[in-house]
Design an enzyme around this catalytic site. Structure first.
Site, short mmCIF file in Angstrom:
data_model
loop_
_atom_site.label_atom_id
_atom_site.label_comp_id
_atom_site.label_asym_id
_atom_site.label_seq_id
_atom_site.Cartn_x
_atom_site.Cartn_y
_atom_site.Cartn_z
N ARG A 1 7.46 20.41 29.04
CA ARG A 1 8.50 21.39 29.32
C ARG A 1 8.46 21.87 30.76
NH1 ARG A 1 9.59 23.44 24.10
NH2 ARG A 1 11.22 25.01 24.00
N ARG B 1 14.67 32.12 12.63
CA ARG B 1 13.53 32.23 13.55
C ARG B 1 13.63 33.53 14.33
NH1 ARG B 1 13.07 26.63 16.88
NH2 ARG B 1 12.67 28.13 18.54
N ARG C 1 15.72 31.91 26.72
CA ARG C 1 15.16 30.55 26.62
C ARG C 1 16.00 29.55 27.42
NH1 ARG C 1 15.26 30.76 20.64
NH2 ARG C 1 15.27 28.49 20.63
N LYS D 1 17.17 18.50 19.28
CA LYS D 1 16.02 17.61 19.52
C LYS D 1 15.26 17.35 18.23
CE LYS D 1 13.95 20.36 22.51
NZ LYS D 1 14.88 21.49 22.67
N ARG E 1 21.11 28.64 13.25
CA ARG E 1 19.95 27.92 12.68
C ARG E 1 19.30 28.70 11.54
NH1 ARG E 1 16.75 24.99 17.51
NH2 ARG E 1 16.22 27.07 18.20
#
Ligand code: ADP
Length: 288
Positions: A145, A223, A234, A68, A179
């Protein structure tokens, strides 16, 4: 252009950032019923030619790791509107060591959702700061969300288009684990090299890593919420709380489903095509 024109022309309502911010503050501190009509609405003219003048109000939905941020960020430059990611606002608040940061760290590092009150506060402040800089329009990423957040947003402004990015769950996990962020420039990268065989009639998926320039290489960080356990949490939270948001926008005819065909090289032109923006890109490159 027909599909986009349908989305943009249908968006006759548009609010100034401060009106949205004020309304979000109001909703965040009140249990009032969601407004059915919008008292601040004004007619917005979307018929101008340059996409940078459209002032789009778009939302990007999709599971953690789907990309996203990458695609919303690229489109925001393309369309000249700010890319507002609530996850970034939360991380900025965490990094500021402000009064909320300890409480936030605990929630985020368990993969849970932050309270609506905190999110609306952060978003309102961001919209107000943007308005002070002369920003208009937006691409929201990571918000709404939950259906409640979507209903509140709908009560204060009119979203033109919701892009729902989709990718297989096993690929999402690999992408989240790959990531990396440059601790100096803030750039987002991905070291995962994805090659998975197609299943259930779906094609193979290949995605090249998005490697940083050499000067960022030694400054890469991960992260805290991109561990396997937290990413799985998540994904569960997304399926439970955020998937219904897709149905909310689908029933309003605003949802554009987009199955990512691969990495950025394959997906970006196809996304522009799906948004009927491909001819605009050709014009922009020709003019450059
Ligand atoms: P993801 O990679 O899971 O899409 P984000 O960067 O969007 O992650 O968000 C990171 C975290 O910030 C989320 O797991 C959640 O704790 C919090 N967060 C971000 N946006 C929202 C929101 N709209 N409502 C509640 N919590 C949010």
């Amino acid at each position: 252009m027909a599909a986009l024109a349908r989305f943009t022309k249908s968006s006759s309502l548009s609010l100034s950032f401060s009106s949205i911010a004020k309304a979000l503050y109001f909703y965040s501190s009140s249990s009032a019923a969601i407004a059915e009509s919008n008292p601040y609405s004004q007619i917005n003219n979307f018929t101008r030619k340059d996409p940078k003048d459209w002032n789009v109000q778009w939302v990007f939905l999709g599971c953690p790791g789907v990309g996203k941020g990458t695609y919303a960020g690229r489109l925001s430059k393309f369309l000249g509107v700010p890319h507002i990611a609530t996850g970034d606002l939360v991380r900025e608040e965490l990094a500021s060591s402000g009064p909320m940061s300890n409480q936030l760290a605990e929630i985020v590092n368990q993969g849970k959702l932050v309270s609506d009150e905190i999110i609306f506060n952060l978003l309102s402040k961001r919209l107000e700061a943007g308005e002070a800089k002369g920003e208009s329009g937006f691409i929201l990423d990571g918000f709404p969300r939950t259906v409640k957040q979507a209903e509140i947003l709908e009560g204060v402004t009119d979203i033109d288009l919701v892009v729902n990015l989709k990718l297989r769950e096993d690929v999402l996990l690999e992408k989240c684990l790959g990531r990396r962020i440059c601790s100096q420039c803030g750039g987002n990268f991905n070291v995962a090299s994805i090659n998975v065989k197609g299943k259930n009639g779906n094609p193979d998926v290949s995605m090249a890593p998005l490697l940083p320039p050499s000067h960022c290489m030694s400054k890469l960080i991960t992260r805290a919420d991109d561990t396997e356990e937290v990413v799985k949490a998540r994904l569960r939270v997304y399926n439970e709380k955020s998937q219904p948001v897709e149905d909310f926008y689908r029933s309003q005819g605003k949802l554009l489903e987009f199955d990512l065909p691969g990495g950025i090289t394959e997906s970006w032109p196809k996304l522009l095509e799906a948004l009927n923006l491909d001819d605009c890109e050709e014009k922009q490159s020709a003019a450059a």
